[in-house]
Design an enzyme around this catalytic site. Structure first.
Site, PDB file in Angstrom:
ATOM      1  CE  LYS A 139       0.108 -38.389   5.492  1.00 58.10           C
ATOM      2  NZ  LYS A 139      -0.563 -38.415   6.796  1.00 58.10           N
ATOM      3  NE  ARG A 149       5.567 -40.414   8.140  1.00 60.80           N
ATOM      4  CZ  ARG A 149       4.475 -40.917   7.614  1.00 60.80           C
ATOM      5  NH1 ARG A 149       4.284 -40.880   6.319  1.00 60.80           N
ATOM      6  NH2 ARG A 149       3.558 -41.449   8.371  1.00 60.80           N
TER       7      ARG A 149
HETATM    8  P1  AP5 Z   1      -6.698 -40.667   4.990  1.00 58.56           P
HETATM    9  O1  AP5 Z   1      -6.963 -39.907   3.748  1.00 58.56           O
HETATM   10  O2  AP5 Z   1      -6.485 -42.127   4.893  1.00 58.56           O
HETATM   11  O3  AP5 Z   1      -5.539 -39.964   5.862  1.00 58.56           O
HETATM   12  P2  AP5 Z   1      -3.945 -40.007   5.726  1.00 58.56           P
HETATM   13  O4  AP5 Z   1      -3.452 -38.636   6.034  1.00 58.56           O
HETATM   14  O5  AP5 Z   1      -3.546 -40.633   4.444  1.00 58.56           O
HETATM   15  O6  AP5 Z   1      -3.631 -40.917   6.978  1.00 58.56           O
HETATM   16  P3  AP5 Z   1      -2.567 -42.087   7.192  1.00 58.56           P
HETATM   17  O7  AP5 Z   1      -2.983 -42.737   8.468  1.00 58.56           O
HETATM   18  O8  AP5 Z   1      -2.446 -42.912   5.966  1.00 58.56           O
HETATM   19  O9  AP5 Z   1      -1.271 -41.253   7.433  1.00 58.56           O
HETATM   20  P4  AP5 Z   1       0.012 -41.775   8.126  1.00 58.56           P
HETATM   21  O10 AP5 Z   1       0.971 -40.697   7.795  1.00 58.56           O
HETATM   22  O11 AP5 Z   1      -0.135 -42.095   9.554  1.00 58.56           O
HETATM   23  O12 AP5 Z   1       0.219 -43.190   7.453  1.00 58.56           O
HETATM   24  P5  AP5 Z   1       1.147 -43.681   6.258  1.00 58.56           P
HETATM   25  O13 AP5 Z   1       0.423 -44.756   5.568  1.00 58.56           O
HETATM   26  O14 AP5 Z   1       1.679 -42.552   5.493  1.00 58.56           O
HETATM   27  O15 AP5 Z   1      -7.945 -40.386   5.977  1.00 58.56           O
HETATM   28  C1  AP5 Z   1      -8.011 -40.991   7.248  1.00 58.56           C
HETATM   29  C2  AP5 Z   1      -9.484 -41.287   7.591  1.00 58.56           C
HETATM   30  O16 AP5 Z   1     -10.172 -40.050   7.712  1.00 58.56           O
HETATM   31  C3  AP5 Z   1     -10.237 -42.086   6.528  1.00 58.56           C
HETATM   32  O17 AP5 Z   1     -11.182 -42.903   7.151  1.00 58.56           O
HETATM   33  C4  AP5 Z   1     -10.931 -41.000   5.684  1.00 58.56           C
HETATM   34  O18 AP5 Z   1     -12.113 -41.493   5.091  1.00 58.56           O
HETATM   35  C5  AP5 Z   1     -11.206 -39.947   6.731  1.00 58.56           C
HETATM   36  N1  AP5 Z   1     -11.144 -38.579   6.233  1.00 58.56           N
HETATM   37  C6  AP5 Z   1     -10.346 -38.074   5.245  1.00 58.56           C
HETATM   38  N2  AP5 Z   1     -10.556 -36.759   5.091  1.00 58.56           N
HETATM   39  C7  AP5 Z   1     -11.489 -36.403   6.014  1.00 58.56           C
HETATM   40  C8  AP5 Z   1     -12.101 -35.166   6.363  1.00 58.56           C
HETATM   41  N3  AP5 Z   1     -11.782 -34.016   5.749  1.00 58.56           N
HETATM   42  N4  AP5 Z   1     -13.010 -35.155   7.360  1.00 58.56           N
HETATM   43  C9  AP5 Z   1     -13.323 -36.306   8.019  1.00 58.56           C
HETATM   44  N5  AP5 Z   1     -12.781 -37.513   7.733  1.00 58.56           N
HETATM   45  C10 AP5 Z   1     -11.857 -37.557   6.742  1.00 58.56           C
HETATM   46  O19 AP5 Z   1       2.377 -44.308   7.097  1.00 58.56           O
HETATM   47  C11 AP5 Z   1       2.154 -45.437   7.918  1.00 58.56           C
HETATM   48  C12 AP5 Z   1       3.470 -45.840   8.578  1.00 58.56           C
HETATM   49  O20 AP5 Z   1       4.438 -46.172   7.555  1.00 58.56           O
HETATM   50  C13 AP5 Z   1       4.174 -44.763   9.425  1.00 58.56           C
HETATM   51  O21 AP5 Z   1       3.669 -44.739  10.744  1.00 58.56           O
HETATM   52  C14 AP5 Z   1       5.624 -45.248   9.369  1.00 58.56           C
HETATM   53  O22 AP5 Z   1       5.806 -46.362  10.216  1.00 58.56           O
HETATM   54  C15 AP5 Z   1       5.740 -45.734   7.923  1.00 58.56           C
HETATM   55  N6  AP5 Z   1       6.184 -44.702   6.976  1.00 58.56           N
HETATM   56  C16 AP5 Z   1       5.451 -44.176   5.949  1.00 58.56           C
HETATM   57  N7  AP5 Z   1       6.168 -43.286   5.259  1.00 58.56           N
HETATM   58  C17 AP5 Z   1       7.390 -43.227   5.861  1.00 58.56           C
HETATM   59  C18 AP5 Z   1       8.568 -42.457   5.614  1.00 58.56           C
HETATM   60  N8  AP5 Z   1       8.639 -41.569   4.616  1.00 58.56           N
HETATM   61  N9  AP5 Z   1       9.619 -42.653   6.432  1.00 58.56           N
HETATM   62  C19 AP5 Z   1       9.589 -43.566   7.454  1.00 58.56           C
HETATM   63  N10 AP5 Z   1       8.498 -44.314   7.740  1.00 58.56           N
HETATM   64  C20 AP5 Z   1       7.399 -44.138   6.940  1.00 58.56           C
END
Ligand code: AP5
Ligand code: MG
Length: 219
Positions: free
Chosen positions: A14, A88
């Site tokens: 994402k 979410r």
């Molecule tokens: P990346 O682009 O960083 O992936 P991402 O989808 O952004 O992954 P996140 O881990 O950030 O998603 P998440 O939803 O778990 O975390 P968030 O921060 O939103 O890519 C990941 C890796 O893969 C990188 O190393 C990249 O280089 C690589 N990559 C990318 N594309 C690739 C491809 N095509 N092929 C191979 N490799 C690739 O949320 C974190 C926490 O915050 C949640 O667990 C929760 O506790 C809280 N939170 C966040 N939002 C909310 C909400 N709305 N409500 C309640 N809690 C929330």
């Protein structure tokens, strides 16, 4: 103005896709995960709560998320925006609908990036982030590896791992995704605004899929 929502498991890409869209179209990137990581650095009880829940892979309270989001959305002009990690769950989707009218959104597009558990786990475990410029790398994916595992290629600052990028926490995050977030696929599909993207491809291929759809609405 176009508003984009990503529905996708953890580490589906994402953030990576948001950066690519913003670079091409100048949209504003709103990541609730990033807003929470920023808020967790404060010296107060709320920061402590956020740290504990994120480390445990749980979802943060809806009211707190809405406060952070509304504050950030107030800076959006007519440039278009991406919501990365929001909504979410169904309750957040309903709350968002109440604010959406104020944003003058011409078109809402929801991209469902479909990635299997094992692929997302590998991406999580390999993720490295620059502590200064936030550039994201991956130590196990050839095209995304930094030249050195310790320093950012761009600004030479140290690379670090996210506290929730362990196998155990990832599994909990993925399970929350299945039970709380994935039902939104059906919700937005019924509204006719959902597009499925094959996330088990390299980042340029995924971007081509997204950009192809986006172009239909921009031209
Ligand atoms: P990346 O682009 O960083 O992936 P991402 O989808 O952004 O992954 P996140 O881990 O950030 O998603 P998440 O939803 O778990 O975390 P968030 O921060 O939103 O890519 C990941 C890796 O893969 C990188 O190393 C990249 O280089 C690589 N990559 C990318 N594309 C690739 C491809 N095509 N092929 C191979 N490799 C690739 O949320 C974190 C926490 O915050 C949640 O667990 C929760 O506790 C809280 N939170 C966040 N939002 C909310 C909400 N709305 N409500 C309640 N809690 C929330
Ligand atoms: Mg992210």
């Amino acid at each position: 103005m176009i508003g984009i929502i990503f529905i996708a498991p953890p580490a589906a890409g994402k953030g990576t896709q948001s950066d690519m869209i913003c670079q091409k179209y100048g949209f504003i990137h709103v990541s609730t995960g990033d807003l929470l990581r920023e808020a967790s650095k404060q010296d107060n009880l709320e920061a402590l709560y956020i740290q504990e829940e994120m480390e445990a892979g749980k979802l943060i309270d809806d009211g707190l998320i809405m406060d952070l989001l509304i504050n950030k959305l107030s800076i959006i002009n007519n440039s278009g925006f991406i919501l990365d990690g929001f909504p979410r769950n169904l309750s957040q989707a309903h709350m968002f609908e109440e604010t959406i009218n104020k944003l003058n959104i011409k078109q809402l597009l929801v991209f469902y990036i479909d990635v299997p558990f094992d692929v997302a786990l590998k991406r999580t475990l390999g993720r490295l982030i620059c502590s200064k410029c936030n550039h994201v790398y991956n130590s196990s994916i050839k095209d995304l590896m930094p030249a050195s595992l310790y320093h950012c290629d761009d600004c030479k600052s140290p690379l670090s791992k996210r506290i929730d990028d362990t196998e155990d926490t990832f599994t909990k995050r993925f399970n929350f995704y299945i039970s709380e977030t994935k039902p939104l696929v059906d919700y937005y599909s019924k509204q006719g605004v959902l597009y499925r993207v094959d996330g088990n491809k390299d980042k340029n291929n995924i971007f081509m899929q997204i950009d192809g759809i986006l172009n239909r609405y921009l031209s």
